[in-house]
Design an enzyme around this catalytic site. Structure first.
Site, PDB file in Angstrom:
ATOM      1  N   ARG A 265       0.873  -1.359  -0.097  1.00 30.69           N
ATOM      2  CA  ARG A 265       0.037  -0.098  -0.053  1.00 30.69           C
ATOM      3  C   ARG A 265       0.701   1.414   0.054  1.00 30.69           C
ATOM      4  NH1 ARG A 265      -3.055  -2.832   3.830  1.00 30.69           N
ATOM      5  NH2 ARG A 265      -2.123  -1.663   5.342  1.00 30.69           N
TER       6      ARG A 265
ATOM      7  N   GLU B 286       5.428  -9.326  15.396  1.00 31.64           N
ATOM      8  CA  GLU B 286       5.278  -9.923  16.588  1.00 31.64           C
ATOM      9  C   GLU B 286       5.523 -11.316  16.536  1.00 31.64           C
ATOM     10  OE1 GLU B 286       0.656 -10.158  18.641  1.00 31.64           O
ATOM     11  OE2 GLU B 286       0.805  -9.421  16.677  1.00 31.64           O
TER      12      GLU B 286
END
Lengths: 173, 173
Positions: free
Chosen positions: B61, B98
Protein backbone atom coordinates in the site's frame (compact mmCIF):
# COMPACT_ATOMS: atom_id res chain seq x y z
CA UNK A 1 11.76 13.61 -23.02
CA UNK A 2 10.80 11.24 -25.85
CA UNK A 3 9.38 7.76 -25.40
CA UNK A 4 12.73 6.43 -26.66
CA UNK A 5 14.46 8.22 -23.75
CA UNK A 6 12.10 6.52 -21.33
CA UNK A 7 12.81 3.14 -22.91
CA UNK A 8 16.54 3.70 -22.36
CA UNK A 9 15.82 3.90 -18.62
CA UNK A 10 14.42 0.35 -18.55
CA UNK A 11 17.09 -2.27 -18.05
CA UNK A 12 17.09 -5.95 -18.92
CA UNK A 13 18.00 -8.34 -16.09
CA UNK A 14 18.88 -11.79 -17.48
CA UNK A 15 17.55 -14.93 -15.79
CA UNK A 16 15.11 -13.21 -13.40
CA UNK A 17 12.94 -14.50 -11.84
CA UNK A 18 14.17 -17.73 -13.42
CA UNK A 19 16.68 -18.95 -16.04
CA UNK A 20 15.88 -17.90 -19.58
CA UNK A 21 13.70 -14.91 -18.64
CA UNK A 22 14.91 -11.40 -19.50
CA UNK A 23 13.20 -9.23 -16.88
CA UNK A 24 12.37 -5.65 -17.88
CA UNK A 25 13.26 -3.63 -14.80
CA UNK A 26 11.42 -0.31 -14.70
CA UNK A 27 12.98 0.91 -11.44
CA UNK A 28 15.60 3.13 -13.15
CA UNK A 29 12.76 4.88 -15.01
CA UNK A 30 10.68 5.29 -11.84
CA UNK A 31 13.62 6.64 -9.84
CA UNK A 32 14.24 9.44 -12.38
CA UNK A 33 11.70 12.09 -11.42
CA UNK A 34 11.54 13.67 -14.86
CA UNK A 35 11.17 10.31 -16.61
CA UNK A 36 8.51 9.07 -14.18
CA UNK A 37 6.47 12.24 -14.58
CA UNK A 38 6.80 12.12 -18.35
CA UNK A 39 5.69 8.49 -18.53
CA UNK A 40 2.58 9.20 -16.45
CA UNK A 41 1.85 12.34 -18.50
CA UNK A 42 2.13 10.46 -21.79
CA UNK A 43 -0.23 7.72 -20.62
CA UNK A 44 -2.58 9.90 -18.57
CA UNK A 45 -2.76 12.55 -21.29
CA UNK A 46 -4.78 10.11 -23.40
CA UNK A 47 -7.63 10.22 -20.86
CA UNK A 48 -7.82 13.87 -19.80
CA UNK A 49 -11.09 14.35 -21.73
CA UNK A 50 -12.37 10.79 -21.24
CA UNK A 51 -14.19 11.35 -17.93
CA UNK A 52 -12.44 8.55 -16.07
CA UNK A 53 -14.14 7.94 -12.71
CA UNK A 54 -11.66 5.44 -11.30
CA UNK A 55 -8.28 3.95 -12.16
CA UNK A 56 -7.78 0.32 -11.18
CA UNK A 57 -4.28 -0.88 -10.23
CA UNK A 58 -3.27 -4.50 -9.70
CA UNK A 59 -0.96 -5.44 -6.80
CA UNK A 60 1.89 -4.66 -6.51
CA UNK A 61 3.69 -2.69 -9.26
CA UNK A 62 0.33 -1.87 -10.81
CA UNK A 63 -0.40 0.19 -7.69
CA UNK A 64 2.27 2.63 -8.87
CA UNK A 65 0.68 3.20 -12.25
CA UNK A 66 -2.82 3.23 -10.74
CA UNK A 67 -2.05 5.76 -8.03
CA UNK A 68 -0.09 8.21 -10.19
CA UNK A 69 -2.65 8.07 -13.01
CA UNK A 70 -5.59 8.46 -10.60
CA UNK A 71 -3.92 11.51 -9.07
CA UNK A 72 -3.27 13.05 -12.48
CA UNK A 73 -6.80 12.36 -13.70
CA UNK A 74 -8.48 13.41 -10.42
CA UNK A 75 -10.05 9.96 -10.41
CA UNK A 76 -10.54 7.44 -7.64
CA UNK A 77 -7.92 4.74 -7.16
CA UNK A 78 -9.17 1.14 -6.88
CA UNK A 79 -7.04 -1.73 -5.61
CA UNK A 80 -7.11 -5.28 -6.92
CA UNK A 81 -5.14 -7.47 -4.54
CA UNK A 82 -3.97 -11.02 -3.98
CA UNK A 83 -6.39 -13.17 -1.95
CA UNK A 84 -6.76 -12.39 1.71
CA UNK A 85 -5.34 -8.87 1.65
CA UNK A 86 -8.52 -6.81 1.30
CA UNK A 87 -10.38 -6.41 4.61
CA UNK A 88 -13.99 -5.90 3.44
CA UNK A 89 -16.39 -8.11 1.43
CA UNK A 90 -14.79 -9.08 -1.89
CA UNK A 91 -15.37 -10.67 -5.25
CA UNK A 92 -12.68 -13.16 -6.21
CA UNK A 93 -11.49 -14.60 -9.48
CA UNK A 94 -9.05 -17.44 -10.03
CA UNK A 95 -6.82 -17.61 -13.09
CA UNK A 96 -4.24 -19.97 -14.55
CA UNK A 97 -0.50 -19.46 -14.17
CA UNK A 98 2.23 -21.40 -15.96
CA UNK A 99 2.08 -23.87 -13.07
CA UNK A 100 -1.08 -23.86 -10.94
CA UNK A 101 -3.48 -20.98 -10.30
CA UNK A 102 -3.65 -17.65 -8.49
CA UNK A 103 -6.52 -15.50 -7.22
CA UNK A 104 -7.28 -11.80 -7.21
CA UNK A 105 -9.89 -9.89 -5.23
CA UNK A 106 -11.71 -6.56 -5.36
CA UNK A 107 -13.95 -4.98 -2.75
CA UNK A 108 -17.63 -5.47 -3.63
CA UNK A 109 -18.28 -1.74 -3.22
CA UNK A 110 -15.12 -0.58 -5.01
CA UNK A 111 -16.82 0.43 -8.26
CA UNK A 112 -20.37 1.66 -8.82
CA UNK A 113 -22.21 0.19 -11.80
CA UNK A 114 -21.68 2.38 -14.86
CA UNK A 115 -18.52 4.10 -13.61
CA UNK A 116 -15.91 4.70 -16.29
CA UNK A 117 -12.80 2.69 -15.51
CA UNK A 118 -9.19 2.83 -16.66
CA UNK A 119 -7.28 -0.37 -15.81
CA UNK A 120 -3.53 0.26 -15.45
CA UNK A 121 -0.52 -1.97 -14.97
CA UNK A 122 3.21 -1.74 -15.54
CA UNK A 123 3.50 -4.71 -17.90
CA UNK A 124 1.38 -6.53 -20.46
CA UNK A 125 2.83 -10.01 -20.99
CA UNK A 126 0.45 -12.95 -21.65
CA UNK A 127 -2.49 -10.91 -20.32
CA UNK A 128 -3.57 -13.49 -17.73
CA UNK A 129 -3.49 -11.18 -14.74
CA UNK A 130 -5.19 -8.33 -16.56
CA UNK A 131 -7.92 -10.62 -17.89
CA UNK A 132 -8.66 -11.56 -14.29
CA UNK A 133 -8.72 -7.89 -13.30
CA UNK A 134 -11.09 -7.13 -16.18
CA UNK A 135 -13.42 -9.91 -14.96
CA UNK A 136 -13.57 -8.32 -11.51
CA UNK A 137 -14.29 -4.85 -12.89
CA UNK A 138 -17.11 -6.27 -15.02
CA UNK A 139 -18.60 -8.17 -12.07
CA UNK A 140 -19.10 -4.74 -10.46
CA UNK A 141 -20.62 -3.23 -13.59
CA UNK A 142 -17.67 -0.98 -14.41
CA UNK A 143 -17.42 0.32 -17.98
CA UNK A 144 -13.84 -0.22 -19.15
CA UNK A 145 -12.55 2.70 -21.19
CA UNK A 146 -9.10 1.26 -21.89
CA UNK A 147 -6.35 -0.98 -20.52
CA UNK A 148 -3.10 0.98 -20.20
CA UNK A 149 0.42 -0.39 -19.74
CA UNK A 150 3.85 1.13 -19.39
CA UNK A 151 5.42 -1.84 -21.25
CA UNK A 152 4.08 -4.47 -23.64
CA UNK A 153 5.95 -7.66 -24.52
CA UNK A 154 4.37 -8.02 -27.95
CA UNK A 155 5.64 -11.57 -28.64
CA UNK A 156 3.48 -12.90 -25.81
CA UNK A 157 0.29 -11.75 -27.58
CA UNK A 158 -1.51 -10.49 -24.47
CA UNK A 159 -3.42 -8.10 -26.72
CA UNK A 160 -5.19 -11.05 -28.38
CA UNK A 161 -6.47 -12.29 -25.04
CA UNK A 162 -7.82 -8.79 -24.33
CA UNK A 163 -9.26 -8.14 -27.77
CA UNK A 164 -12.71 -7.13 -26.48
CA UNK A 165 -11.03 -4.01 -25.08
CA UNK A 166 -8.97 -1.09 -26.25
CA UNK A 167 -5.33 -1.62 -25.20
CA UNK A 168 -2.61 1.02 -25.00
CA UNK A 169 1.06 0.53 -24.19
CA UNK A 170 3.69 3.28 -24.07
CA UNK A 171 6.77 1.11 -24.72
CA UNK A 172 6.98 -2.13 -26.69
CA UNK A 173 9.53 -4.94 -26.79
CA UNK B 1 -12.49 19.04 1.69
CA UNK B 2 -11.24 19.15 5.27
CA UNK B 3 -9.06 16.52 6.93
CA UNK B 4 -12.10 15.51 8.97
CA UNK B 5 -13.97 14.74 5.72
CA UNK B 6 -11.12 12.51 4.65
CA UNK B 7 -11.19 10.72 8.00
CA UNK B 8 -14.89 9.98 7.50
CA UNK B 9 -13.94 8.05 4.36
CA UNK B 10 -11.80 5.59 6.34
CA UNK B 11 -13.79 2.68 7.73
CA UNK B 12 -13.04 0.40 10.64
CA UNK B 13 -13.19 -3.33 9.91
CA UNK B 14 -13.39 -5.34 13.15
CA UNK B 15 -11.27 -8.47 13.61
CA UNK B 16 -9.09 -8.06 10.51
CA UNK B 17 -6.58 -9.51 9.89
CA UNK B 18 -7.19 -11.31 13.19
CA UNK B 19 -9.56 -11.20 16.18
CA UNK B 20 -9.30 -8.07 18.30
CA UNK B 21 -7.75 -5.87 15.59
CA UNK B 22 -9.76 -2.93 14.23
CA UNK B 23 -8.37 -2.49 10.72
CA UNK B 24 -8.44 1.04 9.29
CA UNK B 25 -9.52 0.53 5.68
CA UNK B 26 -8.45 3.43 3.45
CA UNK B 27 -9.99 2.04 0.25
CA UNK B 28 -13.16 4.21 0.47
CA UNK B 29 -10.92 7.29 0.67
CA UNK B 30 -8.76 6.15 -2.25
CA UNK B 31 -11.76 5.32 -4.43
CA UNK B 32 -13.18 8.86 -4.05
CA UNK B 33 -11.21 10.88 -6.60
CA UNK B 34 -11.67 14.20 -4.84
CA UNK B 35 -10.70 12.76 -1.45
CA UNK B 36 -7.65 10.94 -2.83
CA UNK B 37 -6.40 14.03 -4.58
CA UNK B 38 -6.97 16.18 -1.49
CA UNK B 39 -5.11 13.74 0.76
CA UNK B 40 -2.09 13.72 -1.57
CA UNK B 41 -2.22 17.51 -1.89
CA UNK B 42 -2.33 18.01 1.89
CA UNK B 43 0.65 15.72 2.42
CA UNK B 44 2.62 16.67 -0.68
CA UNK B 45 2.00 20.38 -0.13
CA UNK B 46 4.36 20.25 2.86
CA UNK B 47 7.28 19.42 0.55
CA UNK B 48 6.75 21.60 -2.51
CA UNK B 49 9.68 23.85 -1.51
CA UNK B 50 11.74 21.12 0.16
CA UNK B 51 13.64 19.96 -2.94
CA UNK B 52 12.68 16.29 -2.59
CA UNK B 53 14.75 14.19 -5.03
CA UNK B 54 12.99 10.87 -4.44
CA UNK B 55 9.96 9.50 -2.62
CA UNK B 56 10.34 6.01 -1.16
CA UNK B 57 7.27 3.75 -0.93
CA UNK B 58 7.14 0.44 0.92
CA UNK B 59 5.31 -2.54 -0.63
CA UNK B 60 2.39 -2.77 -1.13
CA UNK B 61 0.00 0.00 0.00
CA UNK B 62 2.98 2.32 0.48
CA UNK B 63 3.46 2.19 -3.30
CA UNK B 64 0.23 4.17 -3.64
CA UNK B 65 1.41 7.00 -1.41
CA UNK B 66 4.92 6.88 -2.88
CA UNK B 67 3.81 7.02 -6.51
CA UNK B 68 1.20 9.76 -6.12
CA UNK B 69 3.52 11.93 -4.01
CA UNK B 70 6.46 11.40 -6.36
CA UNK B 71 4.28 12.46 -9.30
CA UNK B 72 3.04 15.56 -7.48
CA UNK B 73 6.55 16.56 -6.35
CA UNK B 74 8.19 15.75 -9.72
CA UNK B 75 10.48 13.44 -7.77
CA UNK B 76 11.72 9.93 -8.47
CA UNK B 77 9.81 7.00 -7.03
CA UNK B 78 11.83 4.35 -5.19
CA UNK B 79 10.51 0.91 -4.28
CA UNK B 80 11.26 -0.99 -1.10
CA UNK B 81 9.99 -4.54 -1.53
CA UNK B 82 9.68 -7.84 0.26
CA UNK B 83 12.65 -10.19 -0.23
CA UNK B 84 13.14 -11.74 -3.64
CA UNK B 85 10.97 -9.31 -5.62
CA UNK B 86 13.59 -6.82 -6.82
CA UNK B 87 15.56 -8.10 -9.81
CA UNK B 88 18.87 -6.20 -9.47
CA UNK B 89 21.53 -6.16 -6.71
CA UNK B 90 19.94 -5.26 -3.38
CA UNK B 91 20.61 -4.30 0.19
CA UNK B 92 18.47 -6.23 2.65
CA UNK B 93 17.39 -5.62 6.23
CA UNK B 94 15.59 -8.00 8.56
CA UNK B 95 13.23 -6.77 11.26
CA UNK B 96 11.12 -8.25 14.04
CA UNK B 97 7.41 -8.93 13.70
CA UNK B 98 5.08 -9.92 16.51
CA UNK B 99 5.99 -13.52 15.71
CA UNK B 100 9.19 -14.12 13.77
CA UNK B 101 10.93 -11.78 11.33
CA UNK B 102 10.51 -10.28 7.89
CA UNK B 103 12.91 -8.77 5.36
CA UNK B 104 12.84 -5.76 3.05
CA UNK B 105 15.10 -4.94 0.12
CA UNK B 106 16.13 -1.91 -1.91
CA UNK B 107 18.15 -1.78 -5.12
CA UNK B 108 21.76 -0.83 -4.40
CA UNK B 109 21.61 1.94 -7.02
CA UNK B 110 18.16 3.20 -6.07
CA UNK B 111 19.34 6.33 -4.22
CA UNK B 112 22.47 8.39 -4.79
CA UNK B 113 24.37 9.47 -1.68
CA UNK B 114 23.13 12.87 -0.54
CA UNK B 115 19.78 12.74 -2.32
CA UNK B 116 16.90 14.26 -0.36
CA UNK B 117 14.38 11.56 0.46
CA UNK B 118 10.75 11.55 1.56
CA UNK B 119 9.66 8.17 2.97
CA UNK B 120 5.91 7.61 2.59
CA UNK B 121 3.51 4.94 3.78
CA UNK B 122 -0.20 4.65 4.37
CA UNK B 123 -0.02 3.72 8.06
CA UNK B 124 2.25 4.35 11.04
CA UNK B 125 1.57 1.68 13.67
CA UNK B 126 4.49 0.37 15.77
CA UNK B 127 7.00 1.76 13.28
CA UNK B 128 8.80 -1.54 12.70
CA UNK B 129 8.45 -1.60 8.93
CA UNK B 130 9.33 2.06 8.52
CA UNK B 131 12.40 1.72 10.76
CA UNK B 132 13.60 -1.01 8.42
CA UNK B 133 12.92 1.21 5.40
CA UNK B 134 14.84 4.06 7.05
CA UNK B 135 17.81 1.71 7.59
CA UNK B 136 17.85 0.88 3.88
CA UNK B 137 17.69 4.52 2.82
CA UNK B 138 20.60 5.35 5.16
CA UNK B 139 22.69 2.44 3.84
CA UNK B 140 22.54 4.19 0.47
CA UNK B 141 23.44 7.59 1.93
CA UNK B 142 20.01 9.16 1.45
CA UNK B 143 19.20 12.25 3.50
CA UNK B 144 15.75 11.75 5.03
CA UNK B 145 13.70 14.94 4.97
CA UNK B 146 10.62 13.50 6.66
CA UNK B 147 8.54 10.35 7.15
CA UNK B 148 4.97 10.94 5.95
CA UNK B 149 1.88 8.84 6.67
CA UNK B 150 -1.77 9.03 5.76
CA UNK B 151 -2.77 7.53 9.14
CA UNK B 152 -1.07 7.27 12.51
CA UNK B 153 -2.25 4.92 15.28
CA UNK B 154 -0.89 7.07 18.11
CA UNK B 155 -1.40 4.50 20.89
CA UNK B 156 1.21 2.24 19.28
CA UNK B 157 3.93 4.89 19.76
CA UNK B 158 5.64 4.38 16.40
CA UNK B 159 6.80 7.99 16.58
CA UNK B 160 9.04 7.13 19.54
CA UNK B 161 10.80 4.43 17.56
CA UNK B 162 11.40 6.99 14.77
CA UNK B 163 12.42 9.89 16.98
CA UNK B 164 15.64 10.65 15.10
CA UNK B 165 13.42 11.81 12.23
CA UNK B 166 10.68 14.29 11.58
CA UNK B 167 7.35 12.45 11.32
CA UNK B 168 4.13 13.76 9.77
CA UNK B 169 0.72 12.09 9.70
CA UNK B 170 -2.44 13.54 8.14
CA UNK B 171 -5.00 11.59 10.20
CA UNK B 172 -4.65 10.25 13.72
CA UNK B 173 -6.51 7.60 15.71
Amino acid sequence: MRVEDLKHRIRGIPDFPKPGILFRDITPLLSDGQAFRQAIDYIGGRYLDKHIDVVVGVEARGFIMGAALAYKLQAGNILIRKSGKLPYKTHRTTYALEYGTDSLEIHQDAIKSGQRVLVADDLLATGGTISAAVDLVKQLGGEIVELAFLIELTALKGREKLKEHSVFSLIQY
